[in-house]
Motif scaffolding. Structure first.
Motif, PDB file in Angstrom:
ATOM      1  N   HIS A 265      -5.107  -5.000  -5.169  1.00  0.00           N
ATOM      2  CA  HIS A 265      -6.191  -5.113  -4.195  1.00  0.00           C
ATOM      3  C   HIS A 265      -6.014  -4.106  -3.056  1.00  0.00           C
ATOM      4  O   HIS A 265      -6.967  -3.437  -2.643  1.00  0.00           O
ATOM      5  CB  HIS A 265      -6.252  -6.539  -3.639  1.00  0.00           C
ATOM      6  N   ALA A 266      -4.795  -3.988  -2.525  1.00  0.00           N
ATOM      7  CA  ALA A 266      -4.536  -3.055  -1.423  1.00  0.00           C
ATOM      8  C   ALA A 266      -4.785  -1.613  -1.860  1.00  0.00           C
ATOM      9  O   ALA A 266      -5.347  -0.814  -1.103  1.00  0.00           O
ATOM     10  CB  ALA A 266      -3.110  -3.224  -0.916  1.00  0.00           C
ATOM     11  N   HIS A 269      -8.482  -0.655  -2.077  1.00  0.00           N
ATOM     12  CA  HIS A 269      -9.154  -0.482  -0.800  1.00  0.00           C
ATOM     13  C   HIS A 269      -8.418   0.490   0.121  1.00  0.00           C
ATOM     14  O   HIS A 269      -8.694   0.543   1.326  1.00  0.00           O
ATOM     15  CB  HIS A 269      -9.316  -1.835  -0.103  1.00  0.00           C
ATOM     16  N   ALA A 270      -7.511   1.270  -0.432  1.00  0.00           N
ATOM     17  CA  ALA A 270      -6.671   2.159   0.365  1.00  0.00           C
ATOM     18  C   ALA A 270      -7.362   3.486   0.674  1.00  0.00           C
ATOM     19  O   ALA A 270      -8.259   3.929  -0.055  1.00  0.00           O
ATOM     20  CB  ALA A 270      -5.361   2.433  -0.370  1.00  0.00           C
ATOM     21  N   THR A 271      -6.933   4.115   1.756  1.00  0.00           N
ATOM     22  CA  THR A 271      -7.332   5.486   2.048  1.00  0.00           C
ATOM     23  C   THR A 271      -6.560   6.421   1.117  1.00  0.00           C
ATOM     24  O   THR A 271      -5.607   5.993   0.428  1.00  0.00           O
ATOM     25  CB  THR A 271      -7.003   5.850   3.506  1.00  0.00           C
ATOM     26  N   GLU A 274      -2.956   6.405   2.014  1.00  0.00           N
ATOM     27  CA  GLU A 274      -2.295   5.166   1.589  1.00  0.00           C
ATOM     28  C   GLU A 274      -2.057   5.167   0.079  1.00  0.00           C
ATOM     29  O   GLU A 274      -1.007   4.691  -0.396  1.00  0.00           O
ATOM     30  CB  GLU A 274      -3.149   3.961   1.988  1.00  0.00           C
ATOM     31  N   LEU A 298       0.345  -2.860   5.056  1.00  0.00           N
ATOM     32  CA  LEU A 298      -0.891  -2.410   4.406  1.00  0.00           C
ATOM     33  C   LEU A 298      -1.554  -3.552   3.639  1.00  0.00           C
ATOM     34  O   LEU A 298      -2.781  -3.700   3.654  1.00  0.00           O
ATOM     35  CB  LEU A 298      -0.592  -1.240   3.463  1.00  0.00           C
ATOM     36  N   GLU A 301      -3.190  -5.687   6.229  1.00  0.00           N
ATOM     37  CA  GLU A 301      -4.336  -5.016   6.847  1.00  0.00           C
ATOM     38  C   GLU A 301      -5.550  -5.005   5.923  1.00  0.00           C
ATOM     39  O   GLU A 301      -6.698  -5.110   6.382  1.00  0.00           O
ATOM     40  CB  GLU A 301      -3.959  -3.576   7.215  1.00  0.00           C
ATOM     41  N   ARG A 302      -5.324  -4.876   4.639  1.00  0.00           N
ATOM     42  CA  ARG A 302      -6.417  -4.803   3.674  1.00  0.00           C
ATOM     43  C   ARG A 302      -6.889  -6.188   3.220  1.00  0.00           C
ATOM     44  O   ARG A 302      -7.751  -6.299   2.351  1.00  0.00           O
ATOM     45  CB  ARG A 302      -5.988  -3.976   2.456  1.00  0.00           C
ATOM     46  N   SER A 304      -5.277  -8.320   1.491  1.00  0.00           N
ATOM     47  CA  SER A 304      -4.896  -8.510   0.092  1.00  0.00           C
ATOM     48  C   SER A 304      -4.212  -9.843  -0.162  1.00  0.00           C
ATOM     49  O   SER A 304      -4.315 -10.397  -1.261  1.00  0.00           O
ATOM     50  CB  SER A 304      -3.999  -7.351  -0.364  1.00  0.00           C
TER      51      SER A 304
END
Length: 347
Positions: A265-266, A269-271, A274, A298, A301-302, A304
């Motif tokens: 999941h992280a 949705h990461a940049t 990331e 991370l 933050e996301r 997850s």
């Protein structure tokens, strides 16, 4: 699975949500099936006996290291739900625990794990060869016990389960360190590697009572969903719990490069920066002393952990739905409690 459910979960839900106390839950279960569980433990000790001293020593090390006995408890509870009066369910519960223990011995060698349930693993104490061989003994002894039991349906269920579990182990090896792993692939590994034995354990209670194929199917579904929920939460706890609660080092999955649902999941949705971090750590296995803390940050933050908990809760609800087809009883309530416990525990 859809992320629509994540809005219902507060930030850091896995780490901070109230949990059902493990000791309290197990006490309730023991009050209901305590004598059956005692008989199961007696059979385990009896069947661990072997001419080679290392076998009972090493086997007992893991079996007596604080496991919750959830899988054999499933067999005992489902049999109890149908008013079973014999003793055959205790032998089958012991078989389930032996097979589970064998898979743990093999897992710890493959993963090079140092700790399990707060104690040193067998391979940390005896090296890698002995646990693999004792695991093989436990598999073999399990099928000796099943043959002695004489029920072909039971033998078929456990043989099929062992084959699927082995496939799951190989599937996990294939997707390790691969960030292209999808949520569907992850859940398939969880289903095969973990939930299959939960499902088999639950089905055995129906079979030993001579119940219908439909009742057996429903209990198998219950065990499948329960096992999935349990493992999904286990994977979330690796990024959310504490060493003391979890019984292993936090971040073991991260350091081993395991692609679990919080990571999937992280990463999704990461940049770009990331994504490079995740790839460097999990695929190339290049990390420093700060990498784990950044990974945890991370994931939080996301959202997850929240997402992972939402998935686990939905699986637990699906497990509970299977039980609505059975009349109310103490055993059914205990099985419902296990579903709630699987997603609210802190270790």
């Amino acid at each position: 699975m859809s992320s629509a459910h994540t809005s219902e979960i507060t930030t850091d839900a896995v780490a901070s949500a109230p949990s059902l106390d493990t000791v309290s839950v197990l006490k309730q279960l023991h009050a209901l099936i305590g004598s059956d569980l005692a008989e199961t433990n007696r059979i385990i000790v009896e069947q661990l006996d072997a001419q080679v001293e290392l076998i009972p020593t090493l086997g007992s090390h893991l079996i007596n290291s604080g496991g919750k006995r959830l899988r054999p408890i499933l067999t005992l509870l489902t049999a109890h739900m149908f008013g079973y009066q014999g003793s055959g369910h205790a032998l089958l519960a012991a078989v389930v625990e032996f097979i589970h223990t064998a898979t743990l011995l093999h897992d710890d060698v493959v993963d090079k794990s140092e700790r399990r349930r707060g104690t040193l693993t067998a391979n940390a104490i005896w090296g890698s060869k002995a646990p693999v061989l004792v695991g093989d003994f436990l598999f073999s002894r399990s099928f000796q016990m099943l043959v002695a039991n004489g029920d072909l349906q039971v033998l078929r269920i456990m043989a099929d389960a062992c084959a699927v579990i082995s496939e799951g182990e190989v599937m996990q090896l294939v997707v390790s360190n691969d960030l292209a792993t999808t949520e569907a692939q992850y859940l398939e590994v969880v289903s095969r590697k973990t939930a299959t034995l939960f499902a088999a354990a639950a089905r055995l209670g129906a079979v030993v009572c001579g119940r219908s194929a439909e009742e057996e199917r429903l209990l198998g579904n219950y065990g499948e969903y329960l096992g999935r929920a349990f493992q999904v939460i286990d994977d979330a706890l690796d990024y959310a719990s504490s060493n003391e609660k979890l019984g292993k080092s936090i971040g073991d999955d991260f350091l081993e490069g395991k692609i679990t649902l919080p990571v999937i999941h992280a990463f999704m949705h990461a940049t770009e920066e990331e994504r490079q971090f995740w790839s460097r750590c999990l695929e190339q296995k290049e990390y420093d002393e700060d990498s784990l803390q950044r990974a945890i940050a991370l994931i939080r933050e996301r959202g997850s952990l929240d997402y992972t908990l939402a998935v686990a809760r939905r699986l637990a609800e699906q497990a509970k739905e299977q039980l609505l087809h059975f009349p109310p009883s103490e055993a059914r309530e205990a099985l419902l409690l296990l579903a709630d416990f699987s997603v609210s525990r802190s270790f």
